[in-house]
Design an enzyme around this catalytic site. Sequence first.
Site, mmCIF file in Angstrom:
data_model
loop_
_atom_site.group_PDB
_atom_site.id
_atom_site.type_symbol
_atom_site.label_atom_id
_atom_site.label_comp_id
_atom_site.label_asym_id
_atom_site.label_seq_id
_atom_site.Cartn_x
_atom_site.Cartn_y
_atom_site.Cartn_z
ATOM 1 N N GLU A 301 5.422 33.035 58.856
ATOM 2 C CA GLU A 301 6.163 32.031 59.613
ATOM 3 C C GLU A 301 6.660 30.865 58.777
ATOM 4 O O GLU A 301 7.578 30.161 59.166
ATOM 5 C CB GLU A 301 5.316 31.501 60.790
ATOM 6 C CG GLU A 301 4.057 30.759 60.387
ATOM 7 C CD GLU A 301 2.852 31.669 60.377
ATOM 8 O OE1 GLU A 301 1.747 31.182 60.583
ATOM 9 O OE2 GLU A 301 3.028 32.883 60.138
ATOM 10 N N ASP A 343 38.025 33.865 34.561
ATOM 11 C CA ASP A 343 39.278 33.754 33.819
ATOM 12 C C ASP A 343 38.920 33.305 32.403
ATOM 13 O O ASP A 343 37.859 32.721 32.185
ATOM 14 C CB ASP A 343 40.184 32.729 34.498
ATOM 15 C CG ASP A 343 41.613 32.761 33.969
ATOM 16 O OD1 ASP A 343 41.878 33.552 33.033
ATOM 17 O OD2 ASP A 343 42.438 31.995 34.465
ATOM 18 N N ASP A 605 38.873 28.062 39.251
ATOM 19 C CA ASP A 605 39.146 26.645 39.512
ATOM 20 C C ASP A 605 40.475 26.401 40.215
ATOM 21 O O ASP A 605 40.868 25.270 40.443
ATOM 22 C CB ASP A 605 39.117 25.842 38.214
ATOM 23 C CG ASP A 605 40.123 26.357 37.186
ATOM 24 O OD1 ASP A 605 40.888 27.284 37.513
ATOM 25 O OD2 ASP A 605 40.145 25.840 36.056
ATOM 26 N N ASP A 609 41.994 31.296 43.214
ATOM 27 C CA ASP A 609 40.654 31.837 42.993
ATOM 28 C C ASP A 609 39.775 31.779 44.236
ATOM 29 O O ASP A 609 38.720 32.412 44.283
ATOM 30 C CB ASP A 609 39.957 31.069 41.860
ATOM 31 C CG ASP A 609 40.631 31.268 40.517
ATOM 32 O OD1 ASP A 609 41.114 32.389 40.272
ATOM 33 O OD2 ASP A 609 40.690 30.308 39.725
ATOM 34 N N ASN A 673 -5.535 41.949 55.967
ATOM 35 C CA ASN A 673 -6.323 41.362 57.053
ATOM 36 C C ASN A 673 -6.130 42.116 58.362
ATOM 37 O O ASN A 673 -7.093 42.413 59.089
ATOM 38 C CB ASN A 673 -5.950 39.902 57.252
ATOM 39 C CG ASN A 673 -6.501 39.011 56.151
ATOM 40 O OD1 ASN A 673 -7.419 39.391 55.429
ATOM 41 N ND2 ASN A 673 -5.935 37.822 56.005
ATOM 42 N N ASN A 698 -4.470 31.767 59.031
ATOM 43 C CA ASN A 698 -3.100 32.003 58.571
ATOM 44 C C ASN A 698 -2.390 30.693 58.216
ATOM 45 O O ASN A 698 -1.670 30.597 57.224
ATOM 46 C CB ASN A 698 -2.324 32.738 59.667
ATOM 47 C CG ASN A 698 -1.003 33.290 59.167
ATOM 48 O OD1 ASN A 698 -0.961 34.013 58.181
ATOM 49 N ND2 ASN A 698 0.073 32.925 59.830
ATOM 50 N N ASP A 702 -1.044 29.665 54.521
ATOM 51 C CA ASP A 702 0.369 29.349 54.285
ATOM 52 C C ASP A 702 0.538 27.991 53.618
ATOM 53 O O ASP A 702 1.408 27.810 52.767
ATOM 54 C CB ASP A 702 1.149 29.387 55.597
ATOM 55 C CG ASP A 702 1.582 30.804 55.969
ATOM 56 O OD1 ASP A 702 1.716 31.627 55.039
ATOM 57 O OD2 ASP A 702 1.785 31.083 57.155
#
Length: 863
Positions: A301, A343, A605, A609, A673, A698, A702
């Site tokens: 999560e 280029d 540029d 492009d 687990n 958990n 985390d």
Amino acid sequence: MANQANTIELTCMPPSIKTEELASLPLEEVFSRLRTDESGLTSKEAKSRLQVCGRNEIARRKKRSAVADFLLHFKSPLLVILIFAAILSGILGELINTGIVFSIVLISVMLDYFQEAKAERAAQLLKEKVSTTATVLRDLKKQEVGLAEIVPGDVIYLSAGDIVPADARLIAAKDLFVNQSALTGESIPVEKMPVDAISKGAPMEEWRNLLFMGTSVVSGTGKAVVVRTGANTEFGKIARKLVGRAPETDFERGLKGFGYMIMQVTFVLVIFVFFVNALFKRDLLESLLFSVALAVGLTPELLPMILSINLSNGALAMSKKGVIVKRLSSIQNFGTMDVLCTDKTGTLTENKIKLVLHVDLDDREDERVLLFSYLNSYFQTGLKSPLDEAILAYRNLEICRYSKVDEVPFDFVRRRVSVVVDYEDQRLMVTKGAPESILEVCSYCEYEGRTVDMTPELAARVEAQYRRLSAEGFRVLAVAYSKLKERKPSYSIGDEVHMVFLGLVAFLDPPKEDARESLKLLKGAGIELKILTGDNELVTKKVCDDLDFEIKGLVLGSEIAQMHDDALSRVVEEANVFARLTPAQKDRIIAALRQNGHVVGFLGDGINDAPSMRTADVGISVDNAVDVAKEAADIILLRKSLTVLEEGVIEGRQTFGNTMKYIMMNVSSNFGNMFSVAGASLFLPFLPMLPTQILLNNLLYDFSQFTITTDHVDRDYLEKPKRWDISFIKRFMVVFGPISSLFDFITFFVMLYVFSADEPLFQTAWFTVSLCTQTMIVFAIRTRAVPFFRSRPSRTLAAGSLAIVAAALLVPFSPIGPLFSFVVPPAGFYVFLALVLGAYFLITESVKRWFYRRYNFAMTRSR
């Protein structure tokens, strides 16, 4: 309907007709197809065509409501899982956990939502590049008409300073030069002329009888008939590409595949555990809540938040190296990029014309050639070209003894400019221009220190010298002079006669000093460079030769125009230099490379492009690029240098590496687990861990993984591009998850038969063992090398992991322990815990070595 379609076909040039065909058709045929002529349209006819062909406006994104647009961002499978997990957490009463997950999802979606507006801004900037009115011949008289009201068949008039309002075919022109850099990227103006037809297959720079929307008139005048308007113009196609849906990038594909994998594994495990618990006649509601807690436990999560932190840290580090990240997710693509298309101008070269040769007829350096070219550029008062600026910047010459008398300005018919100067008691005319135009007015030449007649043999020698230098990629001008016998206040074209040919000056956009080293760095980083340029192949070859860049294959735009997509897919693998390309052809090359499985970056540029930046996995621009290009780009370089880019790539790989550490750690640990819980459900008379304990476990785990974003990445990992490899992640999960489960089952056995644990003690013990093992094992799994000795973790990672282990040990002793049904374990348990940690680490390290020998995490071509 048939009549309406026929009307459109007759009055609006069909999109099926390619632009190059418009250049190759005879002018009378163009008039016939458009049902018009040189006298233009009537106002009534123009109004009718406006209804049929549509307004002359470039594409804009179809507007959705803000709410609908926002909700569409929730369709990612990973976000669906997270929302489901958050709702279930709320049902379990874990409101804090629910709030955290919802906050993470909301932040992630909001970032995507605001970034999507970037494409609309790019298209809007493109629209602003076009003027709002144009001069049109309507009802046999000139009048100013709003840009949006121009239709195919209109006859338009253009002069210096005008922006071309639509794609048009020239009817008449006088010294008409147009800057097409908006489309081709080349800054030198192109001469336009009303030639009757251009040969089919000719490159874009040879379409001299066509004008394109958005380009600007530098000088001269012209009259043209509009052939395409709005979204059907070349300019409109670019805008349509910008507002269209961007292709899915490699990172987005990988994340989606990972989401589907998590969804499948979660579904199978949860259903299995629920039915096992139900079959053993446990309370159905408790079994359901327990299965739901498993679903939450298996879901990573915090992945969106981990990604955001990781990418933000990467963006900050890259900014210190001159790389600005506009779209955070592009960092991952930057790191996985294995092909860079660019280029040559400004990337491999300085993007600044320099004088490199000033030679006489014998190819010897000649100071008088330099002096006379300098005098001409210094004293002429017209618009100085880049070549004039290059001459003046080459060296400061002492010319105070020369005084200007007059000049004969440059024009595009003569293609030369002359200045008249006095030097001591001598009056000189000094002329500079295209070699062929200079030869036309030369009766003499300086050869071997003498002034001799310009014989056909010497003229041929000059031409051969000019052609040779041109073939080597140089831009060449010739210099001549004459001693004027008649002194008068003003001079004209008629005085440009019987001149003495002096020599040639040659120019080049020279390679950057660091370009050769940059190419080596990119090659060392496993990135193949492909040059995509609108310039000619001779100049491109010269630059490649100067940089020792091996040309494996050179393909021209005219050849690509004849290729089907299958053939192009083969060609793009074999060739690495593409010249005389149109924007659409650049787009096709990038699409073909992506189709072949490459992660492609494009560095550009110019306005032309922008579509290629959208097609590539990562669009790269520079700080001095046009606004449209910068808006379309994902990443902006403060310096247009491949060295800066290579440093950014390495930073991107480091970010990707740390992201993959979190993902592999999380899925293998959680899978282990859940596998343990599923197995324990078969023989335990009670739940091995309460739903609230699973969620706490958990959540704490985390939090420990947040610090992975600061970790060091092994040098060998950074050497080559890495890709998402879902099959590798599955193998990693299946191999390392059961190791965790093995020690879980050992814990179950010891707690039941050695410590004779009751339900609260058993659950407390497994909570502690589970959290400590999965937190500490990050030090083994974070690297392929021997941990601590050959690969040290960051201090932040080490401190964060130890803090979570400390929390796991202290929770049973704390005031919140009883809230989670924890009890204080006996002292012997901590001896057992130490043994488990040591054995788990050693076995994991041994399996890791076997695993990487068998499955190398190269991920170079996986989809």
